[in-house]
Design an enzyme around this catalytic site. Sequence first.
Site, PDB file in Angstrom:
ATOM      1  N   ALA A 110      -6.604  -1.794  -1.594  1.00  0.00           N
ATOM      2  CA  ALA A 110      -5.334  -1.296  -1.068  1.00  0.00           C
ATOM      3  C   ALA A 110      -4.188  -2.185  -1.511  1.00  0.00           C
ATOM      4  O   ALA A 110      -3.082  -1.706  -1.812  1.00  0.00           O
ATOM      5  CB  ALA A 110      -5.391  -1.220   0.455  1.00  0.00           C
TER       6      ALA A 110
ATOM      7  N   HIS B  53     -10.380  -3.582  10.714  1.00  0.00           N
ATOM      8  CA  HIS B  53     -10.038  -3.665   9.296  1.00  0.00           C
ATOM      9  C   HIS B  53     -10.739  -2.562   8.508  1.00  0.00           C
ATOM     10  O   HIS B  53     -10.142  -1.954   7.614  1.00  0.00           O
ATOM     11  CB  HIS B  53     -10.433  -5.039   8.743  1.00  0.00           C
ATOM     12  CG  HIS B  53     -10.102  -5.216   7.293  1.00  0.00           C
ATOM     13  ND1 HIS B  53      -8.807  -5.163   6.802  1.00  0.00           N
ATOM     14  CD2 HIS B  53     -10.898  -5.432   6.209  1.00  0.00           C
ATOM     15  CE1 HIS B  53      -8.814  -5.345   5.495  1.00  0.00           C
ATOM     16  NE2 HIS B  53     -10.067  -5.514   5.111  1.00  0.00           N
TER      17      HIS B  53
ATOM     18  N   THR C 114      -9.157   0.288  -0.728  1.00  0.00           N
ATOM     19  CA  THR C 114      -9.436  -0.269   0.594  1.00  0.00           C
ATOM     20  C   THR C 114      -9.343  -1.789   0.548  1.00  0.00           C
ATOM     21  O   THR C 114      -9.888  -2.424  -0.361  1.00  0.00           O
ATOM     22  CB  THR C 114     -10.850   0.149   1.053  1.00  0.00           C
ATOM     23  OG1 THR C 114     -10.915   1.572   1.158  1.00  0.00           O
ATOM     24  CG2 THR C 114     -11.187  -0.477   2.392  1.00  0.00           C
ATOM     25  N   SER C 115      -8.640  -2.380   1.512  1.00  0.00           N
ATOM     26  CA  SER C 115      -8.520  -3.831   1.640  1.00  0.00           C
ATOM     27  C   SER C 115      -7.928  -4.439   0.360  1.00  0.00           C
ATOM     28  O   SER C 115      -6.790  -4.144   0.018  1.00  0.00           O
ATOM     29  CB  SER C 115      -9.879  -4.433   1.996  1.00  0.00           C
ATOM     30  OG  SER C 115      -9.773  -5.789   2.356  1.00  0.00           O
ATOM     31  N   SER C 116      -8.672  -5.243  -0.381  1.00  0.00           N
ATOM     32  CA  SER C 116      -8.150  -5.782  -1.626  1.00  0.00           C
ATOM     33  C   SER C 116      -7.748  -4.660  -2.574  1.00  0.00           C
ATOM     34  O   SER C 116      -6.754  -4.770  -3.304  1.00  0.00           O
ATOM     35  CB  SER C 116      -9.191  -6.684  -2.295  1.00  0.00           C
ATOM     36  OG  SER C 116      -8.673  -7.290  -3.454  1.00  0.00           O
TER      37      SER C 116
END
Length: 286
Positions: free
Chosen positions: A140, A271, A136-138
């Site tokens: 990802a 996000h 997830t996020s970083s």
Amino acid sequence: MLSIRRLASLALLVSSALGAQLTQVNNYGENPTGVQMWVYVPDNRPQNPAVIVAMHWCTGTAQAYYSGTQYARQADSKGFIVIYPDAPDSGGCWDVHSDATLRHDAGGDSKAIASMVKYAIQNYGADPNKIFMTGTSSGAMMVNVLAGSYPDLFKAGSANAGVPFGCFRGQDMWHSQCANGQVSKSAQQWGDDVRNAYPGYGGPRPKMLLFHGANDDTLRYPNYNEALKQWSNVHGVSLTSTKQNTFQNGYTESIYGNGEVVGYSVGNGPHNLPAHEDKVLAFFGL
């Protein structure tokens, strides 16, 4: 209000009482940046289990991703192993920018995570044909990095609100232009970035599943389309199907080729999207 770390500690106590628990592994192999390895090995598993590498967001931890997602609980019923790397950066972000992490076997956080996978194959009898990753996020973004730098290790990846491989390349941990969706390349250029990460590699590439919210204010929505361009070029496939409101209202599904690349655009999505563990596991074939 309980802190994330306190909640994680409570979750560890519960899992310990039930049997399998999140455990740190030291000396797992080459680790140039000091990434910590945490692993959840279910009590009931096949002789050669699958592995999912599950990577946290900026400011997150391995423990937070363990307690905040359902992968360990699913592992208990499905018998796969979950590796939870913990980023060494003080802000909890992954190194997705350095030349080392963006090249095969050159170093960076990606090298450390590759070592974790090899450790799992050697020490837990993990099936090398069933190695997957999600984040997830970083985390990802690291999924995209690993798919480019270590395609020989991973069969599929799922990136929840990330950016294309190489988009954050530079001297700093944060790349504002990329984060703001201002980096655009042709599909061929994006694909070349991936191919140049491991020159001479001619083997299979990981399938890719991408989720992105249209109202993402951290890693802006244009990154979704740039990533689709990249991975469709890497796989040599084109858009074959688009459907709206598929498994959930507001989700537009885009399938490339025979499903080598699948994207979900989330209308009005922020996000912080749900992890969609069931959808991810189905994509992995687990």
